[in-house]
Design an enzyme around this catalytic site. Structure first.
Site, PDB file in Angstrom:
ATOM      1  N   SER A 196       0.831  -1.201   0.000  1.00 37.45           N
ATOM      2  CA  SER A 196       0.000   0.000   0.000  1.00 37.45           C
ATOM      3  C   SER A 196       0.866   1.252   0.000  1.00 37.45           C
ATOM      4  CB  SER A 196      -0.932   0.000   1.212  1.00 37.45           C
ATOM      5  OG  SER A 196      -0.258   0.547   2.321  1.00 37.45           O
ATOM      6  N   LYS A 197       0.200   2.369  -0.212  1.00 36.45           N
ATOM      7  CA  LYS A 197       0.909   3.652  -0.249  1.00 36.45           C
ATOM      8  C   LYS A 197       1.650   3.915   1.059  1.00 36.45           C
ATOM      9  CE  LYS A 197      -1.811   6.225  -3.548  1.00 36.45           C
ATOM     10  NZ  LYS A 197      -2.380   7.481  -3.961  1.00 36.45           N
ATOM     11  N   ARG A 198       1.122   3.389   2.141  1.00 37.66           N
ATOM     12  CA  ARG A 198       1.731   3.670   3.433  1.00 37.66           C
ATOM     13  C   ARG A 198       2.934   2.781   3.721  1.00 37.66           C
ATOM     14  NH1 ARG A 198      -3.477   3.827   3.872  1.00 37.66           N
ATOM     15  NH2 ARG A 198      -3.530   1.640   4.446  1.00 37.66           N
TER      16      ARG A 198
END
Ligand code: GLU
Length: 503
Positions: A262-264
């Protein structure tokens, strides 16, 4: 539909482009180029709440940096434009109304509170609330209300949405170029919202209408859109339009192989998940990017091409042209692709070897203040010698500082082991030998030093080890003869003498 392949990358400008988005864009690009087709970028910005300033620019810049520019898109070759859905807003309503007229969609006036109430009520009974054939007649819409009541609400300006009327008891046969055949029972589908009374279409309607109007032949996108495929099929049928072919690309998984990347994840796991650095316009937070971390765009592209695809051979290094030649959607895998940050480093190291030394030297010089006054040709020669050990340009200084400045200290362990009295004597003599070498070329230095070692009848290492220590300061680095040639006779002699004098 024409034979000419037209594919589109359709990002929503809700933030920076994730590395998975770059992979989707790349597969679209490769497919288009392989078939001499057109690669289109369409900005899907119908969700105004999630709109992020600068995101569109970031996306375009990232594609350009990756060398996968679009043929048609915002501001470029706008034959089917505009390419921002917000600028196509006026187009969609008539299509939503067309579906109402043909009995494939209906107005719904339920408020957010009433839907929430139904949801909670169902949950309390251990059920899931789905707005579809089995309860739509009990809800507030143009199917449950009379024609007059509906018209009255519309005339009064009540807020509404237009929902797709998903049929009961039908089996849909879906085809995907990656996943093959799939069947879906329509009874489990909900009546998705297509249009809202603020005049904005939802993703589903805008996406289908635009793919049709832009004459898209193949929809290549991430697996997260697979659940929407049934609705999209039904929309094409409801409009009576020919469908494009679909290909859903496998998810990118975390390095552990478990869970979606994910982006995180990136900043947490220690590697970037964005192609370029991103500064959040609201918080000012900066997320790392592959570009700024020193990766070459072509290495990133080669790496991404292998996430969910392979050519079926042992070959791993592919130029963009070779990727275009070899790429086939049929060879895209179904299972998720594990993101391995070590592998991209490997690719970068490989691509380092193909980079032009003069260009690398310019970047190295610009990064390293100590090199400001050093001739760029000399820097390029150094780069040519040390790059086989480098993954990033930022590795260069550690690998090469001794080509520019004499060692400031000596590796302690090596020094105490190597610098015996014998070694000192040998080095003093060696300094003499070297100072007499005429025409200071690698070959000449080598033959003089070797001849002298032969005469002295000492082991090669007895001379080479202290010599390396004198030149580099540690027991590492490239060939000592090459180093001596590069730094020149006077500097070589000086370094050897300095070592001899160090206690
Ligand atoms: N706007 C969608 C996205 O953000 C596009 C999905 C599609 O390609 O249909 O990924």
């Amino acid at each position: 539909m024409t034979d000419h392949v037209r594919v589109r990358f359709a990002p929503s400008p809700t933030g920076p482009l994730h590395i998975g988005g770059v992979r989707t864009a790349l597969f679209n690009y490769l497919f288009a180029k392989k078939h001499k087709g057109t690669f289109i970028v369409r900005i899907e910005d119908t969700d105004q709440n999630r709109y992020v300033e600068c995101a569109e620019n970031y996306i375009i810049n990232a594609l350009n940096w990756c060398n996968i520019p679009f043929d048609e898109g915002p501001g470029k070759n706008e034959k089917f434009g505009p390419y921002r859905q917000s600028e196509r807003k006026h187009l969609y309503q008539k299509y939503a109304e067309q579906l109402i007229a043909s009995g494939n969609a209906y107005y719904a006036f339920d408020t957010a509170e009433s839907l929430d109430h139904h949801r909670k009520d169902h949950e309390a009974k251990g059920k899931t609330f789905i707005y579809n054939w089995h309860n739509r007649k009990l809800l507030l819409n143009s199917l449950s209300l009379s024609k007059e009541e509906t018209q009255h609400k519309l005339d009064a300006g009540e807020a509404y949405v237009i929902r797709f009327k998903s049929p009961k008891d039908e089996t849909l046969n879906l085809t995907d170029m990656v996943r093959g055949q799939m069947t879906i029972e329509t009874n489990i589908l909900d009546d998705k919202v297509l249009f809202k009374s603020d005049g904005m279409p939802t993703y589903h309607l805008a996406n289908i209408v635009d793919d049709h109007l832009m004459e898209i032949t193949h929809v290549i996108r991430g697996e997260e859109w697979l659940p929407s495929l049934a609705l999209h099929y039904q929309l094409y049928d409801a409009f009576g339009w020919e469908k494009p072919q679909f290909a859903h690309l496998p998810l990118l998984l975390k390095p552990t192989g478990k869970g979606k990347l994910s982006k995180r994840d990136g900043d947490k796991l220690g590697f970037p998940v964005f192609p370029m650095e991103w500064k959040d316009p609201q918080t000012g937070d900066i997320s790392r990017g592959y570009k700024e971390d020193g990766y070459f765009a072509d290495a990133l592209i080669n790496f991404l091409a292998f996430l969910g695809w392979n050519p079926g051979t042992e070959q791993e290094l592919f130029s963009l042209e070779e990727l275009i030649e070899a790429f086939e959607l049929e060879r895209v895998h179904k299972s998720g692709a594990r993101f391995d940050p070590d592998k991209i480093k490997w690719f970068n190291h490989q691509y380092m070897q193909y980079q032009n030394d003069d260009e690398l030297a310019e970047v190295f010089k610009a990064n390293q203040p100590q090199l400001k006054d050093i001739d760029v040709n000399y820097v390029a020669m150094v780069v040519g010698i040390i790059k086989e050990r480098a993954t990033f340009v930022t590795d260069f200084w550690d690998l090469s500082s001794f080509f520019f400045i004499a060692p400031q200290s000596y590796d302690e362990k090596s020094f105490s082991k190597i610098m015996t009295n014998d070694a000192r004597e040998l080095m003093s003599e060696l300094a003499q030998v070297i100072s007499h070498t005429s025409d200071f070329t690698v070959a000449n230095i080598q033959s003089d030093v070797k001849a002298w070692i032969g005469k002295k009848e000492v082991g090669f290492g007895k001379v080479m080890q202290p010599l390396r220590l004198a030149l580099v300061g540690a027991m590492q680095g490239p060939d000592v003869f090459e180093i001596m040639f590069m730094i020149g006779k006077a500097e070589t002699v000086q370094r050897i003498n300095k070592l001899v004098q160090t206690i």
